[in-house]
Design a protein around this motif. Structure first.
Motif, PDB file in Angstrom:
ATOM      1  N   LEU A  43       0.829  -1.206   0.000  1.00 44.05           N
ATOM      2  CA  LEU A  43       0.000   0.000   0.000  1.00 44.05           C
ATOM      3  C   LEU A  43       0.861   1.252   0.000  1.00 44.05           C
ATOM      4  O   LEU A  43       1.874   1.327   0.693  1.00 44.05           O
ATOM      5  CB  LEU A  43      -0.916   0.006   1.229  1.00 44.05           C
ATOM      6  N   ALA A  44       0.438   2.248  -0.787  1.00 42.30           N
ATOM      7  CA  ALA A  44       1.126   3.535  -0.818  1.00 42.30           C
ATOM      8  C   ALA A  44       0.237   4.682  -0.352  1.00 42.30           C
ATOM      9  O   ALA A  44       0.730   5.680   0.174  1.00 42.30           O
ATOM     10  CB  ALA A  44       1.627   3.834  -2.231  1.00 42.30           C
ATOM     11  N   ARG A  45      -1.080   4.531  -0.543  1.00 37.11           N
ATOM     12  CA  ARG A  45      -2.005   5.624  -0.235  1.00 37.11           C
ATOM     13  C   ARG A  45      -3.297   5.047   0.345  1.00 37.11           C
ATOM     14  O   ARG A  45      -3.670   3.918   0.032  1.00 37.11           O
ATOM     15  CB  ARG A  45      -2.346   6.441  -1.496  1.00 37.11           C
ATOM     16  N   ALA A  46      -3.974   5.866   1.138  1.00 40.43           N
ATOM     17  CA  ALA A  46      -5.267   5.461   1.692  1.00 40.43           C
ATOM     18  C   ALA A  46      -6.174   6.668   1.830  1.00 40.43           C
ATOM     19  O   ALA A  46      -5.726   7.745   2.240  1.00 40.43           O
ATOM     20  CB  ALA A  46      -5.092   4.787   3.049  1.00 40.43           C
ATOM     21  N   ARG A  47      -7.417   6.485   1.475  1.00 42.98           N
ATOM     22  CA  ARG A  47      -8.492   7.428   1.803  1.00 42.98           C
ATOM     23  C   ARG A  47      -9.465   6.620   2.650  1.00 42.98           C
ATOM     24  O   ARG A  47     -10.149   5.731   2.130  1.00 42.98           O
ATOM     25  CB  ARG A  47      -9.185   7.954   0.551  1.00 42.98           C
ATOM     26  N   ALA A  48      -9.510   6.923   3.926  1.00 39.60           N
ATOM     27  CA  ALA A  48     -10.236   6.046   4.842  1.00 39.60           C
ATOM     28  C   ALA A  48     -10.874   6.831   5.967  1.00 39.60           C
ATOM     29  O   ALA A  48     -10.376   7.893   6.366  1.00 39.60           O
ATOM     30  CB  ALA A  48      -9.293   4.988   5.412  1.00 39.60           C
ATOM     31  N   GLY A  49     -11.967   6.261   6.496  1.00 39.14           N
ATOM     32  CA  GLY A  49     -12.588   6.776   7.707  1.00 39.14           C
ATOM     33  C   GLY A  49     -12.022   6.025   8.899  1.00 39.14           C
ATOM     34  O   GLY A  49     -10.809   5.960   9.091  1.00 39.14           O
ATOM     35  N   ILE A  50     -12.883   5.416   9.683  1.00 41.82           N
ATOM     36  CA  ILE A  50     -12.434   4.654  10.849  1.00 41.82           C
ATOM     37  C   ILE A  50     -11.733   3.375  10.386  1.00 41.82           C
ATOM     38  O   ILE A  50     -12.213   2.680   9.495  1.00 41.82           O
ATOM     39  CB  ILE A  50     -13.620   4.324  11.781  1.00 41.82           C
ATOM     40  N   VAL A  51     -10.582   3.073  10.979  1.00 40.79           N
ATOM     41  CA  VAL A  51      -9.807   1.879  10.625  1.00 40.79           C
ATOM     42  C   VAL A  51      -9.572   1.078  11.897  1.00 40.79           C
ATOM     43  O   VAL A  51      -8.974   1.583  12.849  1.00 40.79           O
ATOM     44  CB  VAL A  51      -8.460   2.243   9.983  1.00 40.79           C
ATOM     45  N   ALA A  52     -10.026  -0.170  11.928  1.00 37.85           N
ATOM     46  CA  ALA A  52      -9.876  -0.975  13.137  1.00 37.85           C
ATOM     47  C   ALA A  52     -10.125  -2.438  12.824  1.00 37.85           C
ATOM     48  O   ALA A  52     -10.693  -2.787  11.784  1.00 37.85           O
ATOM     49  CB  ALA A  52     -10.851  -0.512  14.222  1.00 37.85           C
ATOM     50  N   MET A  53      -9.691  -3.286  13.740  1.00 34.60           N
ATOM     51  CA  MET A  53      -9.955  -4.715  13.660  1.00 34.60           C
ATOM     52  C   MET A  53     -11.168  -5.092  14.516  1.00 34.60           C
ATOM     53  O   MET A  53     -11.351  -6.247  14.875  1.00 34.60           O
ATOM     54  CB  MET A  53      -8.726  -5.501  14.111  1.00 34.60           C
ATOM     55  N   GLU A  54     -11.961  -4.109  14.895  1.00 35.30           N
ATOM     56  CA  GLU A  54     -13.146  -4.253  15.737  1.00 35.30           C
ATOM     57  C   GLU A  54     -12.768  -4.464  17.202  1.00 35.30           C
ATOM     58  O   GLU A  54     -11.602  -4.538  17.571  1.00 35.30           O
ATOM     59  CB  GLU A  54     -14.077  -5.343  15.209  1.00 35.30           C
ATOM     60  N   GLY A  55     -13.806  -4.562  18.021  1.00 33.72           N
ATOM     61  CA  GLY A  55     -13.615  -4.536  19.468  1.00 33.72           C
ATOM     62  C   GLY A  55     -12.763  -5.651  20.027  1.00 33.72           C
ATOM     63  O   GLY A  55     -12.091  -5.474  21.049  1.00 33.72           O
ATOM     64  N   ASN A  56     -12.775  -6.792  19.363  1.00 33.22           N
ATOM     65  CA  ASN A  56     -11.990  -7.909  19.883  1.00 33.22           C
ATOM     66  C   ASN A  56     -10.497  -7.659  19.819  1.00 33.22           C
ATOM     67  O   ASN A  56      -9.732  -8.174  20.640  1.00 33.22           O
ATOM     68  CB  ASN A  56     -12.307  -9.188  19.098  1.00 33.22           C
TER      69      ASN A  56
END
Length: 275
Positions: free
Chosen positions: A70-83
């Motif tokens: 990956l070189a670029r990202a356009r993203a909102g919330i980024v997570a692997m969730e609560g666990n």
């Protein structure tokens, strides 16, 4: 036997359509119904300098960062969730300057995709007054031309090279059916230049004609499809299977051999090994 109009191709060929530097809007949300088999195949093929466009990525953007794809990202919330909390390799990539991030709210990213889908240069968006996002991204504030005195931000159009969608069922011709919430898949498919699909199952074409209201993406928008059972692993694809939490936990471990072990244990890799 596939008909002459079939758009179904092997996963390796589907991934080969994506070139270094391409921008990908990845369907699903967090660990749910993402086109993860295609993401892993891009890593196996050594793709580089990719961009991810997604309101709520997690495993997909994290593994691409971990693989150096990956070189670029356009993203909102980024997570692997609560666990599992935050996406660790994505976070490291941002902190080290290894990827260029255009941070969004989910609403602003959706506005940019809508602008592209609707054929306009920008889309107005409210709800971000007081945020640092407009200043960080250079978004322009505009006054209501109808004289209410209110203002909104103009979010520039976002046109990914590809939308990559994980579907429950497809027809050979390319009609796409998704059960449960479709997240942002519909607007992704309308805003991108090209649409690729990974599907759990092949369904009879007649079933799409009998219930056209269940078609999320029509065949004429779709370029190619791969039918990959458990293609959203280690995530879920309702109602077929839930998240494989032990597999996600194993992926989250650090170590030089973990990524290869994870890629080799994926369903599409095991199937290829026994082909």
């Amino acid at each position: 036997m596939a008909s002459h109009s079939s758009k179904i191709i092997p996963l390796t060929e589907l991934a080969a359509l994506v070139a270094d530097g391409n921008s990908l809007a990845l369907g699903g949300s967090f660990l749910h119904r993402g086109p993860f088999a295609l993401v892993r195949e891009l890593i196996r093929q050594g793709r580089k300098d990719l961009e991810v466009v997604k309101q709520s990525p997690g495993y997909d953007i994290d593994i691409l960062c971990r693989a150096g794809a990956l070189a670029r990202a356009r993203a909102g919330i980024v997570a692997m969730e609560g666990n599992f909390g935050l996406a660790p390799w994505y976070r490291k990539a941002v902190e080290r300057g290894e990827i260029r991030l255009e941070e969004h709210a989910c609403a602003t990213l959706t506005a940019g995709l809508r602008a592209s889908a609707f054929g306009v240069p920008f889309m107005p968006c409210g709800g971000i007054h007081g945020s640092d996002l407009p200043g960080l991204n250079g978004w322009k504030q505009i006054e209501d031309p109808y004289g209410t005195g209110e203002s909104v931000y103009a979010i520039p159009k976002i046109t990914p090279d590809f939308a990559v969608i994980m579907a429950n069922e497809v027809s050979e011709e390319g009609d796409v059916r998704v059960y449960g919430t479709s997240h942002w898949d519909r607007i992704m498919s309308r805003s991108a230049k090209r649409v690729l699909v990974v599907a759990e199952k092949l369904a009879p074409s007649a079933s799409f004609r009998e219930q056209p209201e269940l078609t999320l993406i029509p065949h004429f928008l779709v370029e190619a499809i791969s039918v990959v059972e458990n293609g959203a692993w280690p995530g879920s694809c309702w109602p077929h299977y839930e998240v494989d939490y032990p597999a996600v936990e194993a992926y989250m471990k650090d170590g030089p051999a973990v990524l290869k072990q994870h890629l080799d244990s994926a369903p599409e890799a095991r199937e290829a090994a026994h082909a």
